[in-house]
Design an enzyme around this catalytic site. Sequence first.
Site, short mmCIF file in Angstrom:
data_model
loop_
_atom_site.label_atom_id
_atom_site.label_comp_id
_atom_site.label_asym_id
_atom_site.label_seq_id
_atom_site.Cartn_x
_atom_site.Cartn_y
_atom_site.Cartn_z
N ARG A 62 -16.18 16.17 14.39
CA ARG A 62 -15.32 14.98 14.47
C ARG A 62 -16.17 13.73 14.64
NH1 ARG A 62 -13.31 12.96 19.05
NH2 ARG A 62 -13.35 14.98 20.11
N TYR A 115 -2.90 -4.21 -1.49
CA TYR A 115 -2.37 -2.87 -1.75
C TYR A 115 -1.17 -2.61 -0.85
CZ TYR A 115 -2.09 2.20 -1.41
OH TYR A 115 -1.62 3.49 -1.37
N ASP A 187 -11.47 -5.47 0.96
CA ASP A 187 -11.31 -4.20 0.25
C ASP A 187 -11.98 -4.36 -1.11
OD1 ASP A 187 -10.45 -2.04 -1.29
OD2 ASP A 187 -8.44 -2.01 -0.42
N LYS A 212 -11.07 6.83 -5.04
CA LYS A 212 -10.90 6.21 -6.34
C LYS A 212 -12.20 6.25 -7.16
CE LYS A 212 -6.70 5.25 -4.93
NZ LYS A 212 -6.75 5.46 -3.47
#
Length: 404
Positions: A62, A115, A187, A212
């Site tokens: 983690r 977005y 972004d 992406k």
Amino acid sequence: MVKHNFMNIKDGTKAVWAGEEASLAFNATQVPVVLSVAYNYDDMDEWQDVALGLKPGHIYNRMTNPTVEAFEEKVRILEGAEAAVGFSSGMAAISSALYTFLRSGDRVVSVKDTYGGTNKIFTEFLPHIDVNVTLCTTGNHEEIEAEVAKGCKVLYLESPTNPTLKITDIERMVKAGKAVGALVIIDNTFATPINQNPIQFGVDIVIHSATKFLSGHADAMGGVVCGPKELMEKVYHYREINGATMDPWSAYLILRGMKTLKLRVRQQEKSAMEIARYLKNQKHVEEVFYPGLETHRNHHIAKKQMKGFGGIVSFVLKEEMEAIKILLPKLQYANRAGNLGAVETIYGPARTTSHVECTLEERKELGIPEGLVRISVGIEDTEDLIADLEQAFAHLESQLSFEL
């Protein structure tokens, strides 16, 4: 193994070689997928030193993982950042970056057509913790500057925007943000590190949905946040406690995909430009959005701050959903899906892709027409993609004429 120096190396070479040396094992040429959840220590003092960050190493997945670290390092080098932190998804990266630095009473300034998921954070989630959010008209630099001048903790940008491909002058906005001591976050998913490096313009934090273009193969999900070491330590701590950790298998797949990032982006934007020009001449198309077109409102800004214009094109059909329902199913070399940046071409309307979370009224308020279709151009031969559009538009014309 010879240690690489990436100071004067081009992006295509960085995409292949950067960030992998420290994670290679057994003389292998590829980074291994390390799936172990925990790491063994016989020396208790060494274990504690690693746990406290006094020595390099891993104790629990983690927190850190060798495969994930290789991915983070590759992105860090491509973006020219001091540090990078990987996440389980692009939205995990975006939300974690915002929640790391925002507290009750803080103010955020951003643009309206980010977005859809990001917009929901601004309009739904941040107000619940008493963070004041001001959303400005995208591309209206004077409006953004005026709002930033009133004071804000974070100035959040997205350029090009998803799905209308609007462009913001990054350098100009950074100047406005720094004047009031704001943290400037962007972004950079659509541009990719191949076409735009916002840190060069003074941006503090750069975010990618690694699902992406970085991955490029629609088979792995991830996100990444890049920036100064001091800030990334805070982002890392937030991720460590809140748990949106990148999966090592996803990190491996994205690493593999990134080796061809520059090749893919160059082919995608070559086709995107030709598709955009083709669409401008179609009678059923009302408007085409692509920053590479000289008719794009902020083409001059895109040309100044980008090395290429990317692989996304959007267009608006005059007959809106009626035409979309006829045109899209007829395409042969396209997926109709809620993703982008893959090697295959992908089509989709905003209401089922970028802004599926928003209502019709919310999309209209954000300036997103119901007839908008987003194309994520793949790496197929340009001529075949144009021919596919030609036959689909011929079918659309015949169907609409028949209905008349």
